[in-house]
Scaffold this motif. Structure first.
Motif, PDB file in Angstrom:
ATOM      1  N   ASP A   1       0.858  -1.193   0.000  1.00 47.79           N
ATOM      2  CA  ASP A   1       0.000   0.000   0.000  1.00 47.79           C
ATOM      3  C   ASP A   1       0.890   1.237   0.000  1.00 47.79           C
ATOM      4  O   ASP A   1       1.503   1.565   1.016  1.00 47.79           O
ATOM      5  CB  ASP A   1      -0.907  -0.031   1.241  1.00 47.79           C
ATOM      6  N   GLU A   2       1.009   1.872  -1.133  1.00 48.90           N
ATOM      7  CA  GLU A   2       1.882   3.036  -1.322  1.00 48.90           C
ATOM      8  C   GLU A   2       3.313   2.767  -0.868  1.00 48.90           C
ATOM      9  O   GLU A   2       3.842   3.475  -0.007  1.00 48.90           O
ATOM     10  CB  GLU A   2       1.296   4.236  -0.585  1.00 48.90           C
ATOM     11  N   PRO A   3       3.965   1.753  -1.467  1.00 46.06           N
ATOM     12  CA  PRO A   3       5.300   1.371  -0.993  1.00 46.06           C
ATOM     13  C   PRO A   3       6.363   2.431  -1.233  1.00 46.06           C
ATOM     14  O   PRO A   3       7.426   2.372  -0.619  1.00 46.06           O
ATOM     15  CB  PRO A   3       5.610   0.102  -1.803  1.00 46.06           C
ATOM     16  N   THR A   4       6.085   3.391  -2.103  1.00 46.26           N
ATOM     17  CA  THR A   4       7.100   4.414  -2.375  1.00 46.26           C
ATOM     18  C   THR A   4       6.598   5.815  -2.028  1.00 46.26           C
ATOM     19  O   THR A   4       7.235   6.805  -2.381  1.00 46.26           O
ATOM     20  CB  THR A   4       7.534   4.371  -3.862  1.00 46.26           C
ATOM     21  N   GLY A   5       5.485   5.880  -1.280  1.00 45.26           N
ATOM     22  CA  GLY A   5       4.870   7.179  -0.980  1.00 45.26           C
ATOM     23  C   GLY A   5       5.797   8.157  -0.276  1.00 45.26           C
ATOM     24  O   GLY A   5       5.734   9.356  -0.519  1.00 45.26           O
ATOM     25  N   ALA A   6       6.669   7.658   0.611  1.00 46.99           N
ATOM     26  CA  ALA A   6       7.529   8.562   1.384  1.00 46.99           C
ATOM     27  C   ALA A   6       8.964   8.580   0.861  1.00 46.99           C
ATOM     28  O   ALA A   6       9.861   9.068   1.532  1.00 46.99           O
ATOM     29  CB  ALA A   6       7.514   8.150   2.859  1.00 46.99           C
ATOM     30  N   LEU A   7       9.177   8.031  -0.338  1.00 45.17           N
ATOM     31  CA  LEU A   7      10.561   7.881  -0.805  1.00 45.17           C
ATOM     32  C   LEU A   7      10.957   8.946  -1.826  1.00 45.17           C
ATOM     33  O   LEU A   7      10.145   9.416  -2.613  1.00 45.17           O
ATOM     34  CB  LEU A   7      10.747   6.496  -1.444  1.00 45.17           C
ATOM     35  N   ASP A   8      12.247   9.304  -1.807  1.00 46.63           N
ATOM     36  CA  ASP A   8      12.801  10.174  -2.835  1.00 46.63           C
ATOM     37  C   ASP A   8      12.878   9.395  -4.150  1.00 46.63           C
ATOM     38  O   ASP A   8      12.733   8.172  -4.169  1.00 46.63           O
ATOM     39  CB  ASP A   8      14.193  10.652  -2.417  1.00 46.63           C
TER      40      ASP A   8
END
Ligand SMILES: Nc1ncnc2c1ncn2[C@@H]1O[C@H](COP(=O)(O)OP(=O)(O)OP(=O)(O)O)[C@@H](O)[C@H]1O
Ligand SMILES: [Mg+2]
Length: 246
Positions: free
Chosen positions: A173-180
Motif C-alpha cells: 500500500d503506497e510502498p514508495t509514498g515517502a521515498l525520494d
C-alpha cells in the motif's frame, strides 16, 4: 470459480461488495468490484483518497472480508475460509506492506524483518534478513529501531519485511509514498525483479510514474472499478487519474 482461477493462472481475485458500518453510517467502500490479478504480474491500483484502494488490498489479502462476493488467493477460494486458514495462508503465501508501515517499535529493523519468518515457524537465517534489508538499501541499518529511522526508511523496512518471506503475492500500500526519486526507482527495480522471478505484485500508489512501472493499472472511484490501462506511460496514467479527481 472461473476456469482461469481454477487453473491457477489467476493469483488473486475479488468480486463483490464491502460495506463499513450499518444503518445511517453505512459506507460502501467497495461496490460490485470484479478484479482478477494474473500470476507473475504487477498491478497498480489508483484512485482518489477514500476510493477503496486499501480496502481492496485488505480484502484481496484476506485481512478483511467482503460482505458479499468471492475472493481467491494463490489459486484457492478463501471466501469461506476460517480465520485460522487465512492466517496460515497469509504466513505462507502473502506479503503485506501496509500504508502505516505497522512496524514493532521496540524491535530493531532486522528483528522486524525476521518477525513474519519467526511467526511462520522458520528460524530466519541472518543472511536472509540482511538480504531483504540490503534489497531496499538499508543493509547498514540492521540494529536501528523504527524511532531512529526516517519515515522513508521505516517504509523500506516494512517492504523488506514483506519480501523476506518470498511471498507468492506481495500486496503493498503506497510502498514508495515517502521515498525520494532514487529510492523509489530502486524499489521499482526490486518489484520488477520479483515479478520476473514469478511473484505477483499488487500495489496501491498515487504516483503515475510508479503506476507506469506496473503491467496494468486499475482505477477506483467511490468503491467502483472505473477504468483499466495496460502498459500505459505515466502521462496517460496521470490523464486518467486527473479525470477521476475532477
Ligand atoms: N475500518 C473502517 N471503518 C469505517 N469506514 C472505513 C474503514 N476503513 C475505510 N473506511 C472508509 O471506506 C472508504 C475507503 O477507504 P480506503 O481506506 O479503502 O480508501 P483509500 O482509497 O485507500 O484512500 P487513501 O488514498 O486515502 O489511502 C473511505 O470512505 C473510508 O472512510
Ligand atoms: Mg489507503
Amino acid at each position: 470459480m472461473n476456469t482461469e482461477t481454477a487453473s491457477g493462472a489467476v493469483s488473486a481475485m475479488a468480486e463483490g461488495t464491502k460495506t463499513y458500518g450499518s444503518g445511517e453510517t453505512a459506507l460502501r467502500a467497495l461496490d460490485a468490484v470484479s478484479i482478477a490479478v494474473p500470476r507473475s504480474s504487477w498491478t497498480a491500483v489508483m484512485g482518489p483518497s477514500g476510493s477503496g484502494k486499501s480496502t481492496l488490498l485488505h480484502c484481496l489479502a484476506g485481512l478483511e472480508r467482503l460482505d458479499a462476493g468471492r475472493v481467491a488467493l494463490d489459486g484457492r477460494d478463501i471466501t469461506a475460509a476460517s480465520d485460522a486458514e487465512l492466517t496460515r495462508l497469509r504466513r505462507t503465501a502473502i506479503g503485506f506492506a501496509f500504508q502505516n508501515f505497522n512496524l514493532v517499535t521496540s524491535l530493531t529493523a532486522a528483528q522486524n524483518v525476521a518477525l513474519p519468518l519467526r511467526l511462520s515457524g522458520a528460524r530466519p537465517a541472518r543472511g536472509e534478513v540482511r538480504a531483504a534489508l540490503d534489497a531496499v538499501g538499508l543493509g547498514d541499518r540492521l540494529r536501528h529501531r523504527p524511532g531512529q529511522l526516517s519515515g522513508g526508511q521505516q517504509q523500506r523496512v516494512a517492504l523488506a519485511r514483506a519480501i523476506a518471506t518470498r511471498p507468492k503475492v506481495l500486496f503493498a500500500d503506497e510502498p514508495t509514498g515517502a521515498l525520494d526519486t532514487s529510492s523509489a526507482q530502486a524499489v521499482f527495480a526490486l518489484l520488477r525483479s520479483m515479478v520476473e522471478a514469478g511473484q505477483t505484485v499488487v500495489m496501491v500508489t498515487h504516483d503515475p510514474v510508479a503506476a507506469a512501472c506496473a503491467d496494468s493499472v486499475l482505477f477506483l472511484r467511490d468503491g467502483r472499478l472505473v477504468d483499466r490501462l495496460d502498459g500505459a506511460g505515466a502521462a496517460t496514467v496521470a490523464a486518467v487519474l486527473t479525470g477521476l479527481e475532477s
